[in-house]
Design a protein around this motif. Structure first.
Motif, mmCIF file in Angstrom:
data_model
loop_
_atom_site.group_PDB
_atom_site.id
_atom_site.type_symbol
_atom_site.label_atom_id
_atom_site.label_comp_id
_atom_site.label_asym_id
_atom_site.label_seq_id
_atom_site.Cartn_x
_atom_site.Cartn_y
_atom_site.Cartn_z
ATOM 1 N N HIS A 1 -52.315 -9.743 -8.166
ATOM 2 C CA HIS A 1 -52.910 -8.425 -8.362
ATOM 3 C C HIS A 1 -52.298 -7.807 -9.610
ATOM 4 N N TYR A 2 -52.969 -6.799 -10.131
ATOM 5 C CA TYR A 2 -52.457 -6.114 -11.301
ATOM 6 C C TYR A 2 -51.489 -5.023 -10.874
ATOM 7 N N GLY A 3 -50.420 -4.899 -11.639
ATOM 8 C CA GLY A 3 -49.451 -3.831 -11.453
ATOM 9 C C GLY A 3 -49.222 -3.147 -12.790
ATOM 10 N N VAL A 4 -48.342 -2.177 -12.798
ATOM 11 C CA VAL A 4 -48.034 -1.425 -14.011
ATOM 12 C C VAL A 4 -46.585 -1.719 -14.394
ATOM 13 N N LEU A 5 -46.397 -2.272 -15.584
ATOM 14 C CA LEU A 5 -45.061 -2.565 -16.092
ATOM 15 C C LEU A 5 -44.601 -1.401 -16.958
ATOM 16 N N LEU A 6 -43.373 -0.928 -16.662
ATOM 17 C CA LEU A 6 -42.743 0.166 -17.401
ATOM 18 C C LEU A 6 -41.299 -0.229 -17.672
ATOM 19 N N ARG A 7 -40.683 0.456 -18.593
ATOM 20 C CA ARG A 7 -39.242 0.220 -18.787
ATOM 21 C C ARG A 7 -38.490 0.875 -17.640
ATOM 22 N N SER A 8 -37.353 0.313 -17.280
ATOM 23 C CA SER A 8 -36.496 0.961 -16.286
ATOM 24 C C SER A 8 -36.095 2.324 -16.835
ATOM 25 N N GLY A 9 -36.069 3.311 -15.980
ATOM 26 C CA GLY A 9 -35.705 4.650 -16.419
ATOM 27 C C GLY A 9 -36.841 5.414 -17.068
ATOM 28 N N HIS A 10 -38.046 4.886 -16.998
ATOM 29 C CA HIS A 10 -39.199 5.600 -17.563
ATOM 30 C C HIS A 10 -39.318 6.950 -16.866
ATOM 31 N N PRO A 11 -39.583 8.031 -17.598
ATOM 32 C CA PRO A 11 -39.669 9.362 -16.980
ATOM 33 C C PRO A 11 -40.700 9.456 -15.848
#
Length: 166
Positions: free
Chosen positions: A26-36
């Motif tokens: 499935h698709y997820g959302v990748l963000l940097r750790s600590g993203h606001p």
């Protein structure tokens, strides 16, 4: 012409080949750790549409389904960067506040290396199957049958092994 030995992938237009499912993702959302955006969302909660509307995105040109999802959510105006492939995205996401919609299995590999978070979100039609495809014309050839069986042995999730062998 029947010259296809094998192809592996999510190929929604691949209707003229024989195929067997290797894995479901499935698709997820990748963000940097600590993203606001992650500060006020519990770790096990999916990202709500309201949160997605606050994000800026990197889109991946080689995977049109992710662009389709952004368009369906009317988030295509939030695209700030276009990348050729998912492998180009981690270094960009890790140094910015951009997010990217991508297969959760691939994103999990980035998360394991550290510095990233992958989150589920309320995305339309976000589940898909990665399949092994081959030409029906030469499916009985021993070498091609061996190759398909090897790929299934190496990559097929157990729940898909009960399906007919290629």
């Amino acid at each position: 012409r029947g010259t296809l030995d094998i192809a592996i992938g999510f190929l929604p237009g691949g209707t003229r080949t024989r195929q067997t499912v290797l894995l479901s993702d499935h698709y997820g959302v990748l963000l940097r750790s600590g993203h606001p955006a992650l500060a006020h969302v519990p770790e096990d909660a999916p990202l709500a549409l309201a949160t997605l509307r606050q994000l800026d995105f990197a889109a991946v040109r080689s995977h049109s389904e992710t662009l389709r999802i952004l368009q369906a959510l009317r988030l295509d105006e939030r695209i700030r960067l276009s990348a050729a492939h998912f492998m180009a995205v981690p270094s960009i996401v890790g140094k910015t506040d951009l997010a990217v919609i991508m297969p959760a299995e691939i994103a999990a590999g980035f998360v394991e290396r550290g510095g990233y978070a992958v989150r589920d979100a309320d995305l339309p039609d976000h589940r898909f199957d990665v399949s092994l495809h081959w030409s029906w014309r030469f499916e009985q050839e021993p070498a091609k049958r061996w190759l398909r069986e090897l790929v299934c042995e190496l990559f097929q999730q157990p729940r898909h092994r009960e399906a007919a062998a290629p």
